[in-house]
Design a protein around this motif. Structure first.
Motif, mmCIF file in Angstrom:
data_model
loop_
_atom_site.group_PDB
_atom_site.id
_atom_site.type_symbol
_atom_site.label_atom_id
_atom_site.label_comp_id
_atom_site.label_asym_id
_atom_site.label_seq_id
_atom_site.Cartn_x
_atom_site.Cartn_y
_atom_site.Cartn_z
ATOM 1 N N GLU A 131 -39.640 -14.860 65.508
ATOM 2 C CA GLU A 131 -39.357 -15.808 66.585
ATOM 3 C C GLU A 131 -38.152 -15.376 67.413
ATOM 4 O O GLU A 131 -38.139 -15.527 68.640
ATOM 5 C CB GLU A 131 -39.138 -17.208 66.003
ATOM 6 N N LEU A 132 -37.137 -14.831 66.768
ATOM 7 C CA LEU A 132 -35.981 -14.328 67.510
ATOM 8 C C LEU A 132 -36.360 -13.119 68.360
ATOM 9 O O LEU A 132 -35.771 -12.891 69.426
ATOM 10 C CB LEU A 132 -34.855 -13.974 66.545
ATOM 11 N N ALA A 133 -37.346 -12.346 67.915
ATOM 12 C CA ALA A 133 -37.832 -11.233 68.730
ATOM 13 C C ALA A 133 -38.458 -11.753 70.015
ATOM 14 O O ALA A 133 -38.288 -11.155 71.091
ATOM 15 C CB ALA A 133 -38.849 -10.413 67.933
ATOM 16 N N HIS A 134 -39.179 -12.872 69.935
ATOM 17 C CA HIS A 134 -39.716 -13.491 71.148
ATOM 18 C C HIS A 134 -38.589 -13.873 72.104
ATOM 19 O O HIS A 134 -38.693 -13.699 73.321
ATOM 20 C CB HIS A 134 -40.518 -14.746 70.798
ATOM 21 N N VAL A 135 -37.506 -14.422 71.537
ATOM 22 C CA VAL A 135 -36.357 -14.805 72.364
ATOM 23 C C VAL A 135 -35.736 -13.575 73.016
ATOM 24 O O VAL A 135 -35.455 -13.564 74.214
ATOM 25 C CB VAL A 135 -35.311 -15.547 71.509
ATOM 26 N N LYS A 136 -35.538 -12.528 72.228
ATOM 27 C CA LYS A 136 -34.910 -11.304 72.731
ATOM 28 C C LYS A 136 -35.752 -10.650 73.817
ATOM 29 O O LYS A 136 -35.236 -10.085 74.785
ATOM 30 C CB LYS A 136 -34.668 -10.326 71.578
ATOM 31 N N ASN A 137 -37.063 -10.721 73.664
ATOM 32 C CA ASN A 137 -37.983 -10.121 74.638
ATOM 33 C C ASN A 137 -38.264 -11.028 75.838
ATOM 34 O O ASN A 137 -39.055 -10.666 76.710
ATOM 35 C CB ASN A 137 -39.314 -9.783 73.965
ATOM 36 N N HIS A 138 -37.653 -12.224 75.854
ATOM 37 C CA HIS A 138 -37.895 -13.209 76.919
ATOM 38 C C HIS A 138 -39.362 -13.643 76.954
ATOM 39 O O HIS A 138 -39.867 -14.046 78.002
ATOM 40 C CB HIS A 138 -37.465 -12.666 78.281
ATOM 41 N N ASP A 139 -40.034 -13.571 75.818
ATOM 42 C CA ASP A 139 -41.434 -13.978 75.759
ATOM 43 C C ASP A 139 -41.602 -15.474 75.973
ATOM 44 O O ASP A 139 -42.635 -15.925 76.486
ATOM 45 C CB ASP A 139 -42.048 -13.600 74.411
ATOM 46 N N ARG A 206 -43.390 -6.292 65.567
ATOM 47 C CA ARG A 206 -42.677 -5.035 65.366
ATOM 48 C C ARG A 206 -41.161 -5.237 65.440
ATOM 49 O O ARG A 206 -40.429 -4.803 64.545
ATOM 50 C CB ARG A 206 -43.119 -4.006 66.415
ATOM 51 N N MET A 207 -40.697 -5.920 66.482
ATOM 52 C CA MET A 207 -39.260 -6.118 66.616
ATOM 53 C C MET A 207 -38.724 -7.028 65.514
ATOM 54 O O MET A 207 -37.625 -6.810 64.997
ATOM 55 C CB MET A 207 -38.918 -6.690 67.989
ATOM 56 N N GLY A 208 -39.486 -8.051 65.148
ATOM 57 C CA GLY A 208 -39.058 -8.942 64.080
ATOM 58 C C GLY A 208 -38.900 -8.206 62.763
ATOM 59 O O GLY A 208 -37.946 -8.445 62.011
ATOM 60 N N ALA A 209 -39.820 -7.298 62.474
ATOM 61 C CA ALA A 209 -39.716 -6.495 61.255
ATOM 62 C C ALA A 209 -38.471 -5.625 61.284
ATOM 63 O O ALA A 209 -37.809 -5.418 60.256
ATOM 64 C CB ALA A 209 -40.961 -5.631 61.104
ATOM 65 N N GLU A 210 -38.133 -5.113 62.462
ATOM 66 C CA GLU A 210 -36.936 -4.290 62.590
ATOM 67 C C GLU A 210 -35.662 -5.126 62.462
ATOM 68 O O GLU A 210 -34.665 -4.669 61.904
ATOM 69 C CB GLU A 210 -36.962 -3.543 63.920
ATOM 70 N N ILE A 211 -35.701 -6.371 62.944
ATOM 71 C CA ILE A 211 -34.527 -7.244 62.849
ATOM 72 C C ILE A 211 -34.212 -7.586 61.396
ATOM 73 O O ILE A 211 -33.061 -7.505 60.959
ATOM 74 C CB ILE A 211 -34.741 -8.527 63.673
ATOM 75 N N CYS A 212 -35.237 -7.978 60.635
ATOM 76 C CA CYS A 212 -34.986 -8.361 59.245
ATOM 77 C C CYS A 212 -34.935 -7.151 58.324
ATOM 78 O O CYS A 212 -34.438 -7.241 57.204
ATOM 79 C CB CYS A 212 -36.025 -9.360 58.750
ATOM 80 N N GLY A 213 -35.440 -6.006 58.790
ATOM 81 C CA GLY A 213 -35.359 -4.778 58.015
ATOM 82 C C GLY A 213 -36.469 -4.588 57.007
ATOM 83 O O GLY A 213 -36.500 -3.576 56.307
ATOM 84 N N GLN A 214 -37.400 -5.550 56.931
ATOM 85 C CA GLN A 214 -38.454 -5.485 55.923
ATOM 86 C C GLN A 214 -39.792 -5.927 56.525
ATOM 87 O O GLN A 214 -40.092 -7.123 56.567
ATOM 88 C CB GLN A 214 -38.112 -6.389 54.738
ATOM 89 N N PRO A 215 -40.602 -5.023 57.026
ATOM 90 C CA PRO A 215 -41.888 -5.412 57.618
ATOM 91 C C PRO A 215 -42.789 -6.195 56.667
ATOM 92 O O PRO A 215 -43.531 -7.085 57.104
ATOM 93 C CB PRO A 215 -42.524 -4.067 57.991
#
Length: 324
Positions: A131-139, A206-215
Motif C-alpha cells: 500500500e505504501l508503494a501505491h502512495v510512493k508511485n502516486h497510484d 514489486r516495490m512493496g516487496a523491495e520496501i519490506c525486503g521480503q517478497p
C-alpha cells in the motif's frame, strides 16, 4: 514500461471521454465534457480520500490504540522514504487493505480487522509495504482520476439517448453516435480503468516487496487474502463497487481468471512474479526486513497483536487485536 503504459491508458481514457462528448454534441459537446471532467477531477482531488474512508467506515488509530500496527506502518514508511501516513482500521471480517490520498503528504492506509486477525506480522508488513508503494508511485491519485473519468463517461452516456440523436445538438453521427456513446463507450472506459488498475498492482507488488525486503511475505499474504475474500462478503464494498480497484485484492469476488474484465491481476500470477523476484534477490523467507524490537517477546498462535487469549478448546476468552 509500467509508467509508459499507464500514461497511454490515461490518455486513452481522456480521449474516450472527449469522444463521447463529441458524439453527443459535436465540438461544443466535447468542450462541455472537458469542463465537466475538470470539475469532477478537482472535487475528487481534494475529497476522494475522505469519501472512500467514510464509505468503508474506517476509523483512524494512533500508536496508543494500535501500537504494533502503527509502529509497523511507521517503520515501513521510513524505509520507503515517505511521510508517516494516517492509519485507519476498518471493522470488517474480510481480510483486505487499501491506500488513498492525493499525494504522499496527505496519504492514508487502511486495513480491515479481518486482515489483522488472519495474517502474521510479516504478512501484514508485506501488505502495508504494498500500500505504501501505491502512495510512493502516486497510484492513489491515478486511480481516483480514472474512476472519476469513468463515472463521468457513464453519466454522459445516460444523456446520449435524450440529447445525442438530435441534429440540433450538433451530433455528427446521428443514431449510430448515440449507440456508441451510450453502450460502447462505458464498456471501453471500464476496460481501460481495469487495465490501469492491473498495471499498477504489479508495480506496487514489486516495490512493496523491495520496501519490506521480503517478497514472500507479500506472496503469502496475497494467498490468504484471496482465499478470505472469496468466502467472506464485504458488504460496504458491495454497496460501493467503484472502490473495488483500490483494495489489494478484489473485495467483490474471489475472481481467479486474469481476464479482460478483472479489476485485479490473477493472484497466482502475482505470487509467481513475487517468487521470481525473491529468487533473484536471493531471499525466499528468512530474516526480517524491519525492526522487531517493539514486538512482544511472548507471542503464540493468536497472531502478531499480543498474547493468546484462547483456551485449549480453541475458543476466545476475550477480544484481542490492536484495537482492544
Amino acid at each position: 514500461m509500467n509508467y509508459f503504459r499507464t500514461a497511454l491508458l490515461l490518455a486513452a481514457m481522456t480521449a474516450l471521454f472527449m469522444g463521447v462528448g463529441y458524439l453527443i454534441g459535436g465540438q461544443s459537446g466535447m468542450m462541455i465534457a472537458l469542463l465537466i471532467a475538470a470539475a469532477m477531477n478537482l472535487f475528487s482531488y481534494w475529497n476522494a480520500d475522505k469519501m472512500v474512508l467514510a464509505m468503508h467506515h474506517a476509523v483512524e488509530v494512533d500508536e496508543r490504540q494500535a501500537p504494533e500496527f502503527y509502529h509497523l506502518v511507521r517503520q515501513l514508511a521510513e524505509r520507503a522514504d515517505l511521510p508517516m501516513p494516517k492509519v485507519y482500521i476498518i471493522n470488517n471480517p474480510q481480510p483486505n487493505a487499501f491506500a488513498t490520498g492525493r499525494n504522499p503528504q496527505n496519504a492514508a492506509v487502511a486495513a480491515t480487522t479481518g486482515l489483522l486477525d488472519m495474517l502474521s506480522m510479516e504478512e501484514v508488513a508485506g501488505v502495508m509495504a504494498h500500500e505504501l508503494a501505491h502512495v510512493k508511485n502516486h497510484d492513489t491519485l491515478i486511480m481516483t482520476i480514472t474512476a472519476t473519468i469513468a463515472g463521468a463517461i457513464s453519466m454522459l452516456a445516460n444523456f446520449a439517448f435524450f440529447f445525442g440523436g438530435n441534429r440540433e445538438n450538433n451530433n455528427p453521427f446521428g443514431f449510430i453516435g448515440v449507440i456508441v456513446a451510450a453502450i460502447v463507450a462505458p464498456m471501453a472506459a471500464m476496460l481501460v480503468q481495469m487495465a490501469i488498475s492491473r498495471t499498477r498492482e504489479y508495480a506496487a507488488d514489486r516495490m512493496g516487496a523491495e520496501i519490506c525486503g521480503q517478497p514472500m511475505w507479500l506472496a503469502s499474504a496475497l494467498h490468504k487474502i484471496a482465499n478470505g475474500a472469496a468466502r467472506i462478503h464485504n458488504m460496504d464494498a458491495e454497496r460501493n463497487p467503484a472502490t473495488a480497484h483500490m483494495f489489494i485484492i478484489n473485495p467483490l469476488s474471489g475472481e481467479r481468471m486474469d481476464n479482460l474484465f478483472s479489476t485485479h491481476p490473477n493472484t497466482e500470477n502475482r505470487i509467481a512474479a513475487l517468487r521470481d523476484l525473491a529468487s533473484r534477490m536471493g531471499n525466499v523467507g528468512g530474516t526480517s526486513g524491519y525492526d522487531q524490537s517493539a514486538r512482544e517477546p511472548a507471542r503464540t498462535a493468536s497472531g502478531p497483536w499480543g498474547t493468546s487469549r484462547r483456551t485449549s478448546s480453541g475458543k476466545d476468552k476475550g477480544r484481542h487485536g490492536p484495537w482492544g
